[in-house]
Design a protein around this motif. Structure first.
Motif, PDB file in Angstrom:
ATOM      1  N   MET A  63      -3.873 -15.364   8.939  1.00 37.33           N
ATOM      2  CA  MET A  63      -3.262 -16.709   8.156  1.00 37.33           C
ATOM      3  C   MET A  63      -4.395 -17.975   8.659  1.00 37.33           C
ATOM      4  O   MET A  63      -4.664 -17.895   9.883  1.00 37.33           O
ATOM      5  CB  MET A  63      -1.704 -17.139   8.341  1.00 37.33           C
ATOM      6  N   GLY A  64      -4.776 -18.555   7.972  1.00 36.01           N
ATOM      7  CA  GLY A  64      -5.680 -19.829   8.294  1.00 36.01           C
ATOM      8  C   GLY A  64      -6.875 -19.187   8.575  1.00 36.01           C
ATOM      9  O   GLY A  64      -7.433 -19.252   9.914  1.00 36.01           O
ATOM     10  N   CYS A  65      -7.387 -18.294   7.920  1.00 33.16           N
ATOM     11  CA  CYS A  65      -8.382 -17.516   8.463  1.00 33.16           C
ATOM     12  C   CYS A  65      -9.806 -18.102   8.388  1.00 33.16           C
ATOM     13  O   CYS A  65     -11.007 -17.567   9.083  1.00 33.16           O
ATOM     14  CB  CYS A  65      -8.583 -16.126   7.343  1.00 33.16           C
ATOM     15  N   ILE A  74      -6.130 -15.237   4.461  1.00 34.48           N
ATOM     16  CA  ILE A  74      -5.716 -16.255   3.607  1.00 34.48           C
ATOM     17  C   ILE A  74      -6.154 -17.732   4.272  1.00 34.48           C
ATOM     18  O   ILE A  74      -5.986 -17.818   5.383  1.00 34.48           O
ATOM     19  CB  ILE A  74      -4.168 -16.356   2.986  1.00 34.48           C
ATOM     20  N   ASP A  75      -6.354 -18.790   3.510  1.00 34.29           N
ATOM     21  CA  ASP A  75      -6.639 -20.080   3.907  1.00 34.29           C
ATOM     22  C   ASP A  75      -6.317 -21.039   2.844  1.00 34.29           C
ATOM     23  O   ASP A  75      -6.413 -20.538   1.562  1.00 34.29           O
ATOM     24  CB  ASP A  75      -8.303 -20.136   4.453  1.00 34.29           C
ATOM     25  N   ILE A  76      -5.794 -22.186   3.441  1.00 35.83           N
ATOM     26  CA  ILE A  76      -5.635 -23.495   2.300  1.00 35.83           C
ATOM     27  C   ILE A  76      -6.767 -23.760   1.607  1.00 35.83           C
ATOM     28  O   ILE A  76      -6.816 -24.070   0.371  1.00 35.83           O
ATOM     29  CB  ILE A  76      -4.840 -24.366   3.123  1.00 35.83           C
ATOM     30  N   SER A 122      -2.050 -15.768  13.312  1.00 29.96           N
ATOM     31  CA  SER A 122      -2.849 -16.760  13.055  1.00 29.96           C
ATOM     32  C   SER A 122      -3.435 -17.187  14.268  1.00 29.96           C
ATOM     33  O   SER A 122      -2.962 -16.924  15.528  1.00 29.96           O
ATOM     34  CB  SER A 122      -1.961 -18.043  12.553  1.00 29.96           C
ATOM     35  N   LEU A 123      -4.478 -17.672  14.317  1.00 30.90           N
ATOM     36  CA  LEU A 123      -5.119 -18.154  15.393  1.00 30.90           C
ATOM     37  C   LEU A 123      -6.005 -19.619  15.029  1.00 30.90           C
ATOM     38  O   LEU A 123      -6.623 -19.748  14.193  1.00 30.90           O
ATOM     39  CB  LEU A 123      -6.483 -17.024  15.872  1.00 30.90           C
ATOM     40  N   LEU A 124      -5.767 -20.447  16.138  1.00 28.70           N
ATOM     41  CA  LEU A 124      -6.082 -21.890  15.905  1.00 28.70           C
ATOM     42  C   LEU A 124      -5.726 -22.548  14.567  1.00 28.70           C
ATOM     43  O   LEU A 124      -6.807 -23.287  14.245  1.00 28.70           O
ATOM     44  CB  LEU A 124      -7.708 -21.884  16.479  1.00 28.70           C
ATOM     45  N   ASP A 152      -1.408 -20.957   0.749  1.00 31.59           N
ATOM     46  CA  ASP A 152      -0.764 -21.812   1.872  1.00 31.59           C
ATOM     47  C   ASP A 152       0.173 -20.689   2.358  1.00 31.59           C
ATOM     48  O   ASP A 152       1.038 -20.161   1.969  1.00 31.59           O
ATOM     49  CB  ASP A 152       0.183 -22.881   1.004  1.00 31.59           C
ATOM     50  N   ALA A 153      -0.225 -20.663   3.881  1.00 36.00           N
ATOM     51  CA  ALA A 153       0.502 -19.370   4.698  1.00 36.00           C
ATOM     52  C   ALA A 153       2.050 -19.777   4.605  1.00 36.00           C
ATOM     53  O   ALA A 153       2.654 -18.970   5.085  1.00 36.00           O
ATOM     54  CB  ALA A 153       0.043 -19.696   6.089  1.00 36.00           C
ATOM     55  N   ALA A 154       2.369 -21.117   4.382  1.00 30.95           N
ATOM     56  CA  ALA A 154       3.787 -21.120   4.335  1.00 30.95           C
ATOM     57  C   ALA A 154       4.773 -20.721   3.208  1.00 30.95           C
ATOM     58  O   ALA A 154       5.675 -20.449   3.095  1.00 30.95           O
ATOM     59  CB  ALA A 154       4.283 -22.670   4.572  1.00 30.95           C
ATOM     60  N   ARG A 204       0.201 -32.791   2.540  1.00 29.10           N
ATOM     61  CA  ARG A 204      -0.273 -33.925   2.858  1.00 29.10           C
ATOM     62  C   ARG A 204      -1.013 -33.816   3.909  1.00 29.10           C
ATOM     63  O   ARG A 204      -1.954 -34.573   4.007  1.00 29.10           O
ATOM     64  CB  ARG A 204       0.902 -34.909   2.894  1.00 29.10           C
ATOM     65  N   TYR A 205      -0.663 -33.141   5.179  1.00 31.09           N
ATOM     66  CA  TYR A 205      -1.497 -33.066   6.294  1.00 31.09           C
ATOM     67  C   TYR A 205      -2.926 -32.740   6.204  1.00 31.09           C
ATOM     68  O   TYR A 205      -3.676 -33.011   6.832  1.00 31.09           O
ATOM     69  CB  TYR A 205      -0.429 -32.436   7.271  1.00 31.09           C
ATOM     70  N   ILE A 206      -3.047 -31.955   5.266  1.00 27.40           N
ATOM     71  CA  ILE A 206      -4.294 -31.392   4.895  1.00 27.40           C
ATOM     72  C   ILE A 206      -5.184 -32.428   4.382  1.00 27.40           C
ATOM     73  O   ILE A 206      -6.412 -32.664   4.647  1.00 27.40           O
ATOM     74  CB  ILE A 206      -4.384 -30.009   3.891  1.00 27.40           C
TER      75      ILE A 206
HETATM   76  C1  LIG Z   1      -9.422 -24.261  13.096  1.00 23.92           C
HETATM   77  S1  LIG Z   1      -9.367 -23.187  11.678  1.00 23.92           S
HETATM   78  C2  LIG Z   1      -9.257 -21.632  12.392  1.00 23.92           C
HETATM   79  C3  LIG Z   1      -9.819 -20.666  11.597  1.00 23.92           C
HETATM   80  C4  LIG Z   1      -9.822 -19.190  12.072  1.00 23.92           C
HETATM   81  N1  LIG Z   1      -8.558 -18.568  12.170  1.00 23.92           N
HETATM   82  C5  LIG Z   1     -10.460 -19.357  13.377  1.00 23.92           C
HETATM   83  O1  LIG Z   1      -9.987 -19.367  14.544  1.00 23.92           O
HETATM   84  O2  LIG Z   1     -11.745 -19.244  13.369  1.00 23.92           O
HETATM   85  C6  LIG Z   1      -7.949 -23.713  10.937  1.00 23.92           C
HETATM   86  C7  LIG Z   1      -7.733 -23.058   9.500  1.00 23.92           C
HETATM   87  O3  LIG Z   1      -6.396 -23.091   9.137  1.00 23.92           O
HETATM   88  C8  LIG Z   1      -6.543 -23.537   7.632  1.00 23.92           C
HETATM   89  N2  LIG Z   1      -5.203 -23.847   7.362  1.00 23.92           N
HETATM   90  C9  LIG Z   1      -4.560 -25.045   7.692  1.00 23.92           C
HETATM   91  N3  LIG Z   1      -3.143 -25.200   6.932  1.00 23.92           N
HETATM   92  C10 LIG Z   1      -3.110 -24.002   6.353  1.00 23.92           C
HETATM   93  C11 LIG Z   1      -1.972 -23.482   5.553  1.00 23.92           C
HETATM   94  N4  LIG Z   1      -0.996 -24.093   5.291  1.00 23.92           N
HETATM   95  N5  LIG Z   1      -2.131 -22.210   4.937  1.00 23.92           N
HETATM   96  C12 LIG Z   1      -3.459 -21.624   5.116  1.00 23.92           C
HETATM   97  N6  LIG Z   1      -4.443 -22.131   6.125  1.00 23.92           N
HETATM   98  C13 LIG Z   1      -4.241 -23.141   6.489  1.00 23.92           C
HETATM   99  C14 LIG Z   1      -7.552 -24.464   7.483  1.00 23.92           C
HETATM  100  O4  LIG Z   1      -8.013 -24.521   6.005  1.00 23.92           O
HETATM  101  C15 LIG Z   1      -8.819 -23.830   8.592  1.00 23.92           C
HETATM  102  O5  LIG Z   1      -9.629 -23.089   7.985  1.00 23.92           O
END
Ligand SMILES: C[S@@+](CC[C@H](N)C(=O)[O-])C[C@H]1O[C@@H](n2cnc3c(N)ncnc32)[C@H](O)[C@@H]1O
Length: 372
Positions: A200-202, A223-225, A266-268, A250-252, A129-131
């Motif tokens: 994760m969240g690439c 991986i990314d959502i 994961s970063l940011l 979903d990274a979860a 939902r948060y997405i």
């Molecule tokens: C601020 S961006 C950071 C992207 C990259 N890590 C960077 O630092 O450039 C956050 C990323 O996390 C992804 N994201 C958010 N929730 C996620 C989840 N549950 N599983 C995988 N990816 C997710 C978003 O789609 C988005 O691409």
């Protein structure tokens, strides 16, 4: 702003006028970040704090008290408005340029025979939902909205948009923080010889490709959502000559087997989601790691105790749709790691300076754990 984002074949191109508009957005953001917003400190010390003390007979004690008192300052309200307008203008400006060339960008991103890496998307993936409820950073459609079946809009928007947003402050390929993360790992764990690494969240891969640079023999996965992120990321990695395996997940709850990775990072990412989702991700990291493997995430910075410093720290939370960022900063990440199954004595914290922009960017702080 530096005009020199490193070109690659997947990157959106700018016409003269688009470029000029983007330069303006970057300069406006820079003025807001480095001059207008920080000057609120002077407004506070010279005007607002003395008036608060004289009326109440004490200094403000909480963040809401300081925020409400600052709201009476025309300067404070004006800077908030400029910051928000700059944020919206940025995405509108870069977005128009990406839309103009979207068909070409989609074509370029498509997988081809002989590609170095791979790409998988999952049209049935359930979005948390948060997405769907929040356009993070006020970015229209957030990271995951698909405009068509092969769409890359949100990935292309983020690649060019982040460069303009940070006025080149993350390096020529937006990779400086990712590189700092991979180097931190190599320096802290010199004996680790990872076979497989997961980012994760690439997003478009700014934090993924540096893993391949530092550990060229490892298989690197991102991986990314958001499907548009990994589709664009695939095209970008191929254009930059890097073998990366992307998938929409979903990274979860990923589909990788237990113990598949030696590094999961994961970063940011985690500051943009609610606490329960962060905890589920830490748990998934524990499942995915082989014994002796490590997980690390940005975080672990001491939260300021002074209520005015909290206000200065909270601009994105208040005005740029990062509603979870304050809770993330105050969350007990060590406890969350323990709850995820990591042993207390295997948790670590650390920091690493940026590489190209050393001294210009604050160091990245990490919280992480070693799988026993
Ligand atoms: C601020 S961006 C950071 C992207 C990259 N890590 C960077 O630092 O450039 C956050 C990323 O996390 C992804 N994201 C958010 N929730 C996620 C989840 N549950 N599983 C995988 N990816 C997710 C978003 O789609 C988005 O691409």
């Amino acid at each position: 702003m530096s005009v020199f984002q490193q070109r690659h074949d997947q990157l959106p191109q700018q016409t003269h006028d688009e470029f000029a508009r983007e330069e303006f957005c970057g300069s406006l953001r820079k003025m807001f970040t480095t001059e207008l917003w920080p000057a609120n400190r002077e407004i506070y010390t010279k005007e607002r704090l003395p008036s608060f003390v004289s009326e109440k007979g004490r200094a403000p004690q909480t963040f809401p008290e300081v925020r409400d008192w600052m709201e009476d300052s025309f300067y404070f309200r004006s800077t908030n408005a400029v910051g928000r307008a700059a944020q919206e203008l940025l995405w509108d400006t870069v977005g128009e340029s990406v839309e103009r060339q979207l068909d070409t960008l989609i074509e370029k991103s498509k997988p081809r025979k002989g590609d170095l890496g791979t790409i998988r998307v999952n049209p049935d993936l359930k979005m948390p939902r948060y997405i769907e409820a929040v356009d993070i950073h006020v970015m229209p459609g957030n990271f995951q909205t698909d405009l068509s079946s092969d769409d890359v809009f949100a990935g292309a928007l983020y690649d060019r948009g982040v460069y303009v947003f940070a006025f080149g402050g993350l390096g020529k390929t937006n990779a400086d923080l990712g590189l700092a993360t991979a180097l931190f790992t190599q320096e802290k764990f010199p004996n680790l010889k990872p076979k497989r690494i997961l980012d994760m969240g690439c997003g478009p891969g700014f934090t993924t490709l540096p893993w391949k640079d530092i550990y060229p023999d490892a298989e690197v996965y991102g991986i990314d959502i958001g499907a548009p992120q990994v589709r664009y990321g695939h095209g970008r990695a191929e254009a930059l000559g890097k073998a990366i395996h992307y998938s929409q997940q979903d990274a979860a709850h990923t589909d990788f087997p237990d113990g598949y990775f030696d590094i999961v990072s994961s970063l940011l990412v985690t500051h943009e989601m609610p606490g329960p989702h962060i905890k589920a991700i830490y748990k998934e990291c524990n499942r995915l790691l082989a014994p002796g493997g490590i997980t690390l995430h940005d975080g672990g910075l001491a939260y300021p105790s002074d209520p005015f410093d909290i206000l200065m720290n909270s601009w994105f939370g208040m005005h740029a749709n990062e509603p979870f960022s304050n809770a993330y900063k105050t969350m007990d990440h060590d406890q969350a790691m323990i709850d995820a199954g990591f042993a207390k004595d295997k948790i670590f914290h650390g920091q690493r300076e940026a590489v190209y922009l050393k001294g210009q960017l604050p160091p990245v702080h990490f919280v992480g754990a070693i799988k026993a």
